[in-house]
Design an enzyme around this catalytic site. Structure first.
Site, PDB file in Angstrom:
ATOM      1  N   ASN A 129      -8.821   7.428  13.314  1.00 11.88           N
ATOM      2  CA  ASN A 129      -8.970   7.819  11.909  1.00 11.88           C
ATOM      3  C   ASN A 129      -8.058   8.604  11.386  1.00 11.88           C
ATOM      4  OD1 ASN A 129     -11.682   6.974  13.147  1.00 11.88           O
ATOM      5  ND2 ASN A 129     -12.714   8.011  11.504  1.00 11.88           N
ATOM      6  N   LYS A 183      -9.347  -7.539  10.639  1.00 12.22           N
ATOM      7  CA  LYS A 183      -8.094  -6.998  11.246  1.00 12.22           C
ATOM      8  C   LYS A 183      -7.723  -7.439  12.936  1.00 12.22           C
ATOM      9  CE  LYS A 183      -6.761  -3.750   8.317  1.00 12.22           C
ATOM     10  NZ  LYS A 183      -5.250  -3.324   7.973  1.00 12.22           N
ATOM     11  N   LYS A 234     -16.973  17.004  -1.060  1.00  9.07           N
ATOM     12  CA  LYS A 234     -18.557  17.963  -1.120  1.00  9.07           C
ATOM     13  C   LYS A 234     -18.181  19.505  -0.868  1.00  9.07           C
ATOM     14  CE  LYS A 234     -20.344  15.066   1.941  1.00  9.07           C
ATOM     15  NZ  LYS A 234     -21.487  14.379   2.732  1.00  9.07           N
ATOM     16  N   LEU A 238      -2.606   6.579   1.365  1.00 10.77           N
ATOM     17  CA  LEU A 238      -2.524   7.409   2.279  1.00 10.77           C
ATOM     18  C   LEU A 238      -1.578   7.407   3.421  1.00 10.77           C
ATOM     19  CD1 LEU A 238      -3.987   9.891   4.059  1.00 10.77           C
ATOM     20  CD2 LEU A 238      -5.365   8.078   5.196  1.00 10.77           C
ATOM     21  N   TYR A 258     -14.384  -5.879   8.387  1.00  6.16           N
ATOM     22  CA  TYR A 258     -13.361  -5.354   8.437  1.00  6.16           C
ATOM     23  C   TYR A 258     -12.762  -5.530   9.632  1.00  6.16           C
ATOM     24  CZ  TYR A 258      -9.789  -1.433   8.464  1.00  6.16           C
ATOM     25  OH  TYR A 258      -8.369  -0.693   8.468  1.00  6.16           O
ATOM     26  N   GLY A 313       0.879  -1.327  -0.196  1.00 11.48           N
ATOM     27  CA  GLY A 313       0.129  -0.012   0.017  1.00 11.48           C
ATOM     28  C   GLY A 313       0.867   1.383  -0.184  1.00 11.48           C
TER      29      GLY A 313
END
Ligand code: GFB
Length: 312
Positions: free
Chosen positions: A164, A139, A186, A11, A135, A7
């Site tokens: 988060n 995990k 948005k 992020l 999920y 990954g």
């Protein structure tokens, strides 16, 4: 030190690459390089890399991830894909005699109905919130898989548990994204259309947010300094904030005329965790991490987003 980052362009992966020490050679892989759900393809790619640049550490960031609404929509894929990816990475690391793997979990895996702040030892003491069971259990099992490799083969496979995360190189697709990229997407449209920013949900839900670069600093530190492998390291600042107030900061930065909340499903009300610095103090580490203030982190994330995305 050759460090493979699964990954590696996402992020967390990109944040790790943006702040690593000079004596570290980062080798990022992503879904274009290898399909980590497929054991043979993954083994083929990683062993080829290992032949040329012997890997001493894997930072395992790759996962099927998404915000609340993707988790509600796809519990099966969230569980299946993450179970396969995690099992493949640990088995391949062991097969190639790579002795250290850092696995990235998430605080949504902790039990939902529990005393706050959540402590690591509560990890398996009850079901996670129903909105992200697929999920969360995949995990949780990764924590158990790491423990098994430590016990049976004395491998340094351990877990860190961020709250988060937000930052550059995130997924801004509003269907799948987490709240901050979703709101930024948005808000940029609302600014263009001179409308209010619509928050999905009442906005009362509470979250602790960690800037991706702050998380990367903790991961790099843990590779050389953290020794309590049996204790997954929670990565979160103290501050908790309502989704409405996050939206307010974003609209202030972008000059959007207002925020409007809805009665939509909001998932887990809160998942308040003991902050990292307190956890490290309790474990006897003389280490204090600084946190990027939320408004500063949001400002740089929005600037990055505007620089690469012009909303049609
Ligand atoms: O970040 P988020 O999608 O995931 O949502 P969770 C956080 C809160 O933001 C929820 C509200 O209460 C949402 O209702 N929200 C408001 C929005 N507007 C929006 C929006 O436009 N998009 C999104 N996505 N949310 C996830 C877990 O839970 O946390 C994942 O499902 C992972 O597995 C992730 O662990 C870190 O914080 O609710």
């Amino acid at each position: 030190m050759n460090v493979l980052i699964t990954g590696g362009t996402g992020l967390v992966g990109s944040a790790l690459i943006s702040c690593h020490n000079k004596d570290v050679n980062c080798i990022p892989i992503n879904s274009k390089n290898a399909n980590l759900i497929d054991y043979n393809d993954s083994l083929n790619v990683i062993s080829k890399i290992h032949e040329v640049t012997p890997i001493s550490v894997i930072i395992h960031c790759a996962a099927r991830v998404g915000g609340l609404y993707r988790n509600i929509r796809e519990p099966v894929e969230m569980m299946n894909d993450n179970l396969l990816i995690n099992t493949n990475i640990l088995n391949i690391a062991h097969k190639l005699n790579i002795n250290k793997v850092v696995c990235v979990l998430s605080t949504c895996i902790f039990p939902d109905k529990i005393e706050y702040p959540i402590k690591v030892e509560d990890l398996h003491n009850g079901p996670p919130h129903s909105s992200n069971e697929g999920y969360a259990y995949a995990k949780r099992l990764l924590e158990v898989q790491c423990r098994a490799f430590r016990k049976q083969y004395n491998r340094c496979y351990y877990c860190i548990v961020p709250t988060n995360i937000y930052g550059l190189n995130d997924n801004f697709n509003p269907e799948d994204s987490h709240v901050i990229p979703g709101l930024i997407y948005k808000a940029v449209n609302a600014k263009r259309d001179n409308t209010e920013l619509i928050v999905t949900g009442t906005g009362e839900h509470l979250r602790q947010f960690i800037f991706s670069k702050d998380l990367a600093n903790i991961i790099w530190w843990s590779i050389t300094e953290y020794k309590d492998y049996d204790v997954p390291l929670v990565c979160c600042p103290e501050n908790e904030i309502s989704i409405y107030n996050v939206a307010k900061i974003i609209t202030d930065i972008l000059g959007v005329k207002g925020v409007k909340c809805t009665m939509a499903e909001g998932g887990q009300f809160k998942k308040t965790c003991l902050d990292t610095n307190t956890q490290l103090r309790e474990l006897g580490y003389n280490k204090e991490f600084n946190w990027t203030p939320l408004d500063i982190g949001l400002e740089s994330t929005i600037t990055w987003y505007m620089s690469i995305h012009n909303n049609k």
